[in-house]
Each structure stands twice: as structure tokens, then as C-alpha cells.
Scaffold this active site. Structure first.
Site, PDB file in Angstrom:
ATOM      1  N   GLU A  50       0.768  -1.087   0.051  1.00  0.00           N
ATOM      2  CA  GLU A  50       0.397   0.019   0.191  1.00  0.00           C
ATOM      3  C   GLU A  50       1.083   1.164   0.307  1.00  0.00           C
ATOM      4  O   GLU A  50       0.542   2.954   0.446  1.00  0.00           O
ATOM      5  CB  GLU A  50      -1.365  -0.140   1.408  1.00  0.00           C
ATOM      6  CG  GLU A  50      -1.692  -1.174   1.292  1.00  0.00           C
ATOM      7  CD  GLU A  50      -2.995  -1.498   0.552  1.00  0.00           C
ATOM      8  OE1 GLU A  50      -3.382  -0.347  -0.364  1.00  0.00           O
ATOM      9  OE2 GLU A  50      -3.685  -1.674   0.486  1.00  0.00           O
ATOM     10  N   HIS A  58      -2.053   2.272   7.902  1.00  0.00           N
ATOM     11  CA  HIS A  58      -4.111   1.433   7.183  1.00  0.00           C
ATOM     12  C   HIS A  58      -4.220   0.551   8.394  1.00  0.00           C
ATOM     13  O   HIS A  58      -2.787  -0.279   8.238  1.00  0.00           O
ATOM     14  CB  HIS A  58      -3.473   1.144   5.943  1.00  0.00           C
ATOM     15  CG  HIS A  58      -4.153   0.461   5.595  1.00  0.00           C
ATOM     16  ND1 HIS A  58      -5.883  -0.446   5.520  1.00  0.00           N
ATOM     17  CD2 HIS A  58      -3.723  -1.287   4.743  1.00  0.00           C
ATOM     18  CE1 HIS A  58      -6.185  -1.015   5.079  1.00  0.00           C
ATOM     19  NE2 HIS A  58      -5.238  -1.417   4.326  1.00  0.00           N
ATOM     20  N   HIS A 112      -6.945  -2.896   9.861  1.00  0.00           N
ATOM     21  CA  HIS A 112      -8.788  -3.632   9.351  1.00  0.00           C
ATOM     22  C   HIS A 112      -9.679  -3.651  10.473  1.00  0.00           C
ATOM     23  O   HIS A 112      -9.725  -4.457  11.251  1.00  0.00           O
ATOM     24  CB  HIS A 112      -8.286  -4.679   8.842  1.00  0.00           C
ATOM     25  CG  HIS A 112      -7.466  -5.091   7.579  1.00  0.00           C
ATOM     26  ND1 HIS A 112      -7.033  -6.526   7.373  1.00  0.00           N
ATOM     27  CD2 HIS A 112      -6.612  -4.407   6.878  1.00  0.00           C
ATOM     28  CE1 HIS A 112      -6.267  -6.221   6.256  1.00  0.00           C
ATOM     29  NE2 HIS A 112      -6.238  -4.741   5.999  1.00  0.00           N
ATOM     30  N   HIS A 154     -12.456  -3.041   3.358  1.00  0.00           N
ATOM     31  CA  HIS A 154     -10.996  -3.040   3.427  1.00  0.00           C
ATOM     32  C   HIS A 154     -10.730  -2.516   5.303  1.00  0.00           C
ATOM     33  O   HIS A 154     -10.254  -3.819   5.539  1.00  0.00           O
ATOM     34  CB  HIS A 154     -10.152  -2.523   2.620  1.00  0.00           C
ATOM     35  CG  HIS A 154      -9.029  -2.959   2.344  1.00  0.00           C
ATOM     36  ND1 HIS A 154      -8.331  -2.991   1.357  1.00  0.00           N
ATOM     37  CD2 HIS A 154      -8.513  -3.866   3.319  1.00  0.00           C
ATOM     38  CE1 HIS A 154      -6.857  -3.124   1.395  1.00  0.00           C
ATOM     39  NE2 HIS A 154      -6.807  -3.467   2.815  1.00  0.00           N
TER      40      HIS A 154
HETATM   41  P1  13P Z   1       0.981  -5.353   2.687  1.00  0.00           P
HETATM   42  O1  13P Z   1       1.350  -6.520   4.264  1.00  0.00           O
HETATM   43  O2  13P Z   1       1.780  -4.816   2.456  1.00  0.00           O
HETATM   44  O3  13P Z   1       1.390  -4.450   3.888  1.00  0.00           O
HETATM   45  O4  13P Z   1      -0.308  -5.314   3.067  1.00  0.00           O
HETATM   46  C1  13P Z   1      -1.298  -5.665   3.768  1.00  0.00           C
HETATM   47  C2  13P Z   1      -2.651  -5.223   3.920  1.00  0.00           C
HETATM   48  O5  13P Z   1      -3.499  -5.027   4.633  1.00  0.00           O
HETATM   49  C3  13P Z   1      -3.081  -4.281   2.292  1.00  0.00           C
HETATM   50  O6  13P Z   1      -4.307  -3.723   2.059  1.00  0.00           O
HETATM   51 ZN    ZN Z   2      -5.257  -3.569   4.242  1.00  0.00          ZN
END
Ligand code: 13P
Ligand code: ZN
Length: 273
Positions: free
Chosen positions: A119, A142, A144, A214
Site C-alpha cells: 500500500e 492503514h 482493518h 477493507h
Molecule cells: P502489506 O503486507 O503489503 O502491507 O499488505 C497488507 C494490507 O493490509 C494490504 O491492504
Molecule cells: Zn489492508
């Protein structure tokens, strides 16, 4: 093995904080497997010795040109790396990168050739914007967060400011600490430039951005701040979910009650620098 952190307590403290926060991400259940990623602008800690460090990777294209990032340095989580591993070994699960002269590529300089997160385009687009606007913000996160991602599966919350209104109305602190609310980015391919561009547009006017089905993206003065921004909104989503599971739609604070908070606390309507 020597580390770029050796003899640099300021830089080491930043990375220590990243490790602390990634532990929280795992504990909260927001970081399954390699889920989530982080960048921190560490250019303020760069000295002559760091500037002279040779690349330990080939030059890699970012996929977009970001004019304000020329010669800037970032810590980035490694792609495929786990937050729970990063919490213990941040320099083996992430790396320091230097943006090249062309503002369109980067190279890894320390400690190990750990390839940055997939990302990276979204993170660097936000970092470019923060520098361009003279912001003091240095970190992007970022992750989840379960309840916020769950809400993004319900069409009603993706329209206009509905999600922001519902989250603000759950507990006064949400409005106080996330006065710009949450911006929605319709589903887009993870790691894509389209996702990066849409994220950039939304962060200009919101505290946190929600990627439909996401996860979230937040910016902060440091990584703890970006974590707190996400946590405040996720707490409100959790309260919504708990009330709902008691059998009815929660009342929420009234519009008048929320306006009173906005007025009394003189909450900003634009992103402060
Ligand atoms: P990476 O392991 O490449 O950081 O990806 C994790 C992720 O949450 C992609 O949206
Ligand atoms: Zn992600």
C-alpha cells in the site's frame, strides 16, 4: 548486527513507538496475518552519515510521481510482514527507504532489504500531501478495524455523511476528537494508484478514511496519534453495534446536542496543520 538506530535515540524512539502501536493493532484484532501497514516520515533525524548510506536494494518505482518527497526518508512496514512480529522486531519487519531524485522511485537503505508494504502508493500520496501543506503530521496508518469494516458492508452508511453522523452521535468524544469525521472510498483494488488517489481526496476533508469492505487509513502527528484517531471512531462503531445487538436501533445524540458540542468546543471544520 549494527542498526541505523544505533546512537540515534530520537529515531530509535520513533521506531519504538511504531512497535508499541503495532502490538495494540494485533491485540485489538485489527491485524490478522500481515494486515495493515505504516509509514513514518523520519527525515528530521537524517544526518550526513545516513545521507551517505548506499542503497541495499535496487531502485523501485512507486507508480506515481510525488514532487514533495524528493530526498525524503521513511520507515515503512514490510510487505507480507505481521504487525505482531513488527512489535518485537521493527527493523526486521520494516525498512528505511529514501525517495530518489526523480520523485517517482525509492531505494532501501537500512537495516535489511525488506520490501515496503504493497500500500506504499497510498501512504506516500498522503505523505506528499502533508509535506506540501506544511503539516506537522508525520505518520500514516492503514489497518482493518472490525466494526468499521463491518459498517462499510451496509450501503446506508456509505452514502454522504451518514456514517460520520451515526458515529458522532454515539458518544460525545467521537465528535470532539474526530471533528472532521470519516470519509468513504468506494471499493478499489488494494495497492492500486486509484485507491491512493481516492484516499488522498478524502483525507483532505476527514480525520480518517474508510476503504469500503477493507479497512481504514489515518494520519497523525505520530503513529500513536494516527492509532488514536482510528480507535476513537472504531469505539463509536462498537457502541453502535452493541446497542443494535440489544435489539433496536440506538437513539444517538440529537443534532442539537451535537451542534452544542461543536459550538462550545469550537471544533475545527478543516484539517489543522
Ligand atoms: P502489506 O503486507 O503489503 O502491507 O499488505 C497488507 C494490507 O493490509 C494490504 O491492504
Ligand atoms: Zn489492508
Amino acid at each position: 548486527m549494527s542498526s541505523i538506530l544505533d546512537g540515534r535515540p530520537g529515531l530509535a524512539a520513533v521506531i519504538e513507538q511504531v512497535a508499541e502501536v503495532t502490538g495494540y493493532l494485533w491485540q485489538k484484532g485489527w491485524a490478522e496475518r500481515n494486515g495493515g501497514n505504516i509509514t513514518v516520515n523520519i527525515t528530521e533525524f537524517v544526518d550526513d552519515e545516513i545521507m551517505a548510506m548506499p542503497a541495499i536494494s535496487p531502485v523501485v518505482q512507486i507508480g506515481t510521481t510525488l514532487p514533495h518527497l524528493k530526498g525524503k526518508y521513511f520507515y515503512a512496514k514490510g510487505t507480507g510482514k505481521r504487525m505482531r512480529d513488527l512489535a518485537r522486531f521493527p527493523m526486521q519487519n520494516g525498512a528505511i527507504i529514501r525517495i530518489c531524485e526523480d520523485c517517482a522511485s525509492y531505494e532501501i537503505i537500512a537495516d535489511e532489504p525488506v520490501m515496503p508494504t504493497s500500500e506504499l502508493p497510498s501512504h506516500l500520496a498522503l505523505q506528499n500531501y502533508l509535506i506540501e501543506t506544511g503539516s506537522s503530521y508525520k505518520a500514516t496508518l492503514h489497518t482493518h478495524p472490525i466494526e468499521l469494516v463491518a459498517m462499510s458492508h451496509i450501503q446506508r452508511f456509505l452514502k454522504g455523511d451518514e456514517m460520520t453522523r451515526v458515529l458522532w452521535s454515539m458518544i460525545p468524544e467521537t465528535l470532539a476528537f474526530a471533528p472532521l469525521g470519516i470519509g468513504i472510498v468506494p471499493y478499489s483494488l488494494p495497492g492500486s494508484i486509484a485507491l491512493a488517489e481516492a484516499t488522498l481526496e478524502q483525507i483532505k476533508t476527514h480525520d480518517v478514511v474508510l476503504w469500503e469492505k477493507h479497512g481504514t487509513v489515518a494520519v497523525g502527528t505520530d503513529i500513536m496519534d494516527a492509532f488514536d484517531q482510528t480507535d476513537v471512531l472504531c469505539k463509536a462503531a462498537n457502541i453502535y453495534m452493541c446497542a443494535k445487538s440489544m435489539g433496536s436501533e440506538p437513539d444517538g445524540m440529537t443534532d442539537a446536542e451535537m451542534k452544542e458540542i461543536q459550538d462550545v468546543f469550537k471544533l475545527p471544520k478543516e484539517r489543522p496543520c
